[in-house]
Design an enzyme around this catalytic site. Structure first.
Site, PDB file in Angstrom:
ATOM      1  CG  HIS A  98      -2.004  -0.910   1.332  1.00 60.85           C
ATOM      2  ND1 HIS A  98      -2.867  -1.155   0.156  1.00 60.85           N
ATOM      3  CD2 HIS A  98      -2.806  -1.434   2.448  1.00 60.85           C
ATOM      4  CE1 HIS A  98      -3.703  -2.168   0.620  1.00 60.85           C
ATOM      5  NE2 HIS A  98      -3.719  -2.597   1.854  1.00 60.85           N
ATOM      6  NE  ARG A 246     -19.057  -2.766   3.722  1.00 66.58           N
ATOM      7  CZ  ARG A 246     -19.766  -2.198   3.286  1.00 66.58           C
ATOM      8  NH1 ARG A 246     -21.227  -2.307   3.632  1.00 66.58           N
ATOM      9  NH2 ARG A 246     -19.435  -1.165   2.520  1.00 66.58           N
TER      10      ARG A 246
END
Length: 284
Positions: A98, A246
């Site tokens: 990241h 999710r």
């Protein structure tokens, strides 16, 4: 957002497992090899989906590897404990990160290693980040979506500003060893995106192998794979009810942003990204 952070060159990182000393060593000393494949995103932009897809391409669609090895070992994080897994590993490596462009191992910029940068509509990144970080044990948790919205637009979240991260890596967009993909195009036409990744990496899949990649990199299959869904880390890094995977959809932000928030975000996006080619942002 303050507290529970490690700061390195003006960027806040989660305090758990990150240290300025390791980040400096990664930046200055980690050797990227020409045969390496590098996977880059801002958090909550589809990194695990990209990792799973590249690992499946490597195994020609055979799911045995992704079903038996935790995803963070198949493609280790260079700025975390994966650094030690990677530095002595022989042969081509999958490397995940990241990191901002200015913090990435400097050796990359003199190498022929191939990098895939996956970008996602930052509105969805914001919403996904809110639900993830509020279940994480290693950062200061947002108390409400309104609070996290303020943090995000100010660039005051862990890993810093989405806009600065995207702008930094977009400077590489004309390099032949750099491929930009969007989460949205990967969602809308997964087959074409996988074919694009194969072409970029110089991999050829037979039709049945490609079909197996598409079957096994689906959101539902990943969600049910304990090597991919981070359930191995529940209770340690996430609350028991925490979810890494999710919804896996596009446009979810429309269910959460107010009209005023949408206007604020649109104005900010135009201010920050107006000078970049708008076809890079193919999520509208």
């Amino acid at each position: 957002m303050t507290g529970k952070c490690v700061w390195f060159e003006g960027i806040p990182f989660p305090s758990l497992d990150y240290s300025p000393e390791l980040l400096r060593e990664v930046q200055e000393s980690f050797l990227i090899k020409d045969e390496d494949v590098l996977l880059l995103t801002f958090p909550k932009s589809g990194m695990n989906w990209l990792m799973e897809t590249v690992c499946l391409i490597h195994s020609k669609g055979d799911p045995k590897w992704i079903q038996s090895v935790p995803i963070w070992e198949g493609s280790p994080w260079v700025e975390l404990s994966g650094y030690n897994l990677l530095k002595d590993k022989e042969g081509p490596r999958f490397i995940t990160s990241h990191l901002f462009v200015q913090l990435f191992p400097r050796s990359f910029f003199k190498s022929k290693a191939k990098m895939i940068y996956l970008i996602r509509n930052p509105r969805d990144v914001l919403v996904s980040g809110y639900f993830f970080w509020r279940s994480a044990k290693f950062v200061k948790r947002p108390q409400s979506l309104e609070q996290y919205f303020e943090w995000f637009v100010e660039g005051n979240v862990v890993f810093g500003s989405w806009f600065d991260h995207a702008r930094g890596w977009m400077s590489m967009r004309d390099k032949e060893n750099f491929l930009i993909l969007s989460y949205e195009e990967m969602k809308w036409d997964t087959r074409s995106t996988v074919e694009k990744i194969c072409q970029f990496l110089g991999k050829k899949l037979e039709p049945e192998e490609l079909n197996s990649v598409l079957k096994n990199n689906s959101f539902q299959v990943m969600k049910e794979n304990n090597m991919s869904n981070f359930s191995l880390l529940k209770g340690q890094y996430l609350e028991e009810n925490g979810l890494l995977l999710r919804k896996g959809v596009t446009g979810d932000w429309k269910n959460y942003f107010t009209v005023a928030q949408a206007e604020i975000f649109d104005k900010l996006f135009q201010e920050k990204m107006a000078d970049l080619p708008q076809e890079l942002f193919a999520w509208e």
